[in-house]
Design a protein around this motif. Structure first.
Motif, short mmCIF file in Angstrom:
data_model
loop_
_atom_site.label_atom_id
_atom_site.label_comp_id
_atom_site.label_asym_id
_atom_site.label_seq_id
_atom_site.Cartn_x
_atom_site.Cartn_y
_atom_site.Cartn_z
N PHE A 44 0.85 -1.19 0.00
CA PHE A 44 0.00 0.00 0.00
C PHE A 44 0.88 1.24 0.00
O PHE A 44 1.79 1.35 0.82
N ILE A 45 0.60 2.18 -0.90
CA ILE A 45 1.41 3.40 -0.99
C ILE A 45 0.48 4.60 -1.10
O ILE A 45 -0.57 4.52 -1.74
N PHE A 46 0.89 5.72 -0.49
CA PHE A 46 0.01 6.89 -0.50
C PHE A 46 0.76 8.14 -0.07
O PHE A 46 1.80 8.08 0.57
N GLY A 47 0.18 9.29 -0.45
CA GLY A 47 0.70 10.59 -0.06
C GLY A 47 -0.24 11.67 -0.55
O GLY A 47 -1.21 11.40 -1.26
N ASN A 48 0.05 12.91 -0.17
CA ASN A 48 -0.76 14.07 -0.56
C ASN A 48 0.00 14.93 -1.58
O ASN A 48 1.23 14.95 -1.58
N GLY A 49 -0.72 15.68 -2.38
CA GLY A 49 -0.10 16.64 -3.28
C GLY A 49 0.93 16.01 -4.19
O GLY A 49 0.68 15.00 -4.85
N GLY A 50 2.14 16.60 -4.22
CA GLY A 50 3.21 16.04 -5.04
C GLY A 50 3.54 14.61 -4.63
O GLY A 50 3.90 13.78 -5.47
N ALA A 55 3.53 8.59 -5.37
CA ALA A 55 2.94 7.29 -5.05
C ALA A 55 2.39 6.62 -6.31
O ALA A 55 2.61 5.42 -6.53
N SER A 56 1.70 7.38 -7.14
CA SER A 56 1.17 6.84 -8.40
C SER A 56 2.30 6.37 -9.30
O SER A 56 2.20 5.34 -9.97
#
Length: 195
Positions: A44-50, A55-56
């Motif tokens: 599972f990978i994730f983050g906000n903004g940049g 992550a994508s």
């Protein structure tokens, strides 16, 4: 106006920061990713903004870039990619729950979590990391600046020791491409310099 001095300053900071990276932590991250790959666990990978774009990009590079050439496949799941899901959770429950909610009841023993936060203090990232750790899962944290709470919580700390969000995010992408290129060679039998 001539921008060469500003360009040189930015490039020099990038090089100086790259030289300060903890190679042992990168080695541990590679080992954790290889273990998840071999055991067919979710990542599972994730983050906000940049960081959400990073992550994508990770998901793309591992799920397609490497997995195109391997019998087993990486199982990256990017929690910020489904806009409808993210917006529904944010609207109905709260933005601080957009990642934790998606992990609840879905994360299994042995699954790996990669959390990305330049500051290391994004509440929605921290909430998800705390949940993952409460379930016994390993967390790789990508941070910058002082590392914040994420650096404290992460089992594997891919920390960028610089007070610049731009250089931090550059080097987070460097982590992706470095690890991808190593697996491209060691798992897929491809030389990333010769496509």
């Amino acid at each position: 106006m001539d921008y060469k001095d500003r360009i040189r300053t930015y490039v020099d900071l990038e090089i100086e920061t790259l030289k300060k990276l903890d190679l042992e932590e990168l080695n541990l991250a590679l080992k954790a990713l290889k273990k998840a790959f071999e055991e067919e666990k979710n990542i599972f990978i994730f983050g906000n903004g940049g960081s959400s774009a990073t992550a994508s990009h990770f998901q793309n590079d591992f799920n397609k870039g490497i997995s195109e050439f391997t019998e087993k496949k990486f199982r990256f799941l990017c929690l910020n990619d489904n806009i409808a899901t993210v917006m529904a959770i944010a609207n109905d429950i709260g933005f601080e729950e957009v990642f934790r909610f998606q992990l609840k009841g879905r994360i299994n023993p042995g699954d790996l979590v990669i959390a990305i936060s330049g500051s290391g203090n994004s509440p929605n990232v921290i909430n998800a990391v705390e949940y993952a750790k409460s379930q016994g899962n390993t967390v790789i944290g990508l941070t910058g600046f002082s590392g914040g709470k994420l650096k404290e919580l992460a089992d594997i700390k891919l920390h960028v020791p610089v007070n610049s969000m731009q250089v931090t995010e550059d080097i987070h992408m460097f982590f992706d491409h470095l690890m991808m290129s190593i697996f491209y060679e060691t798992l897929a039998g491809k030389n990333h310099l010769k496509n």
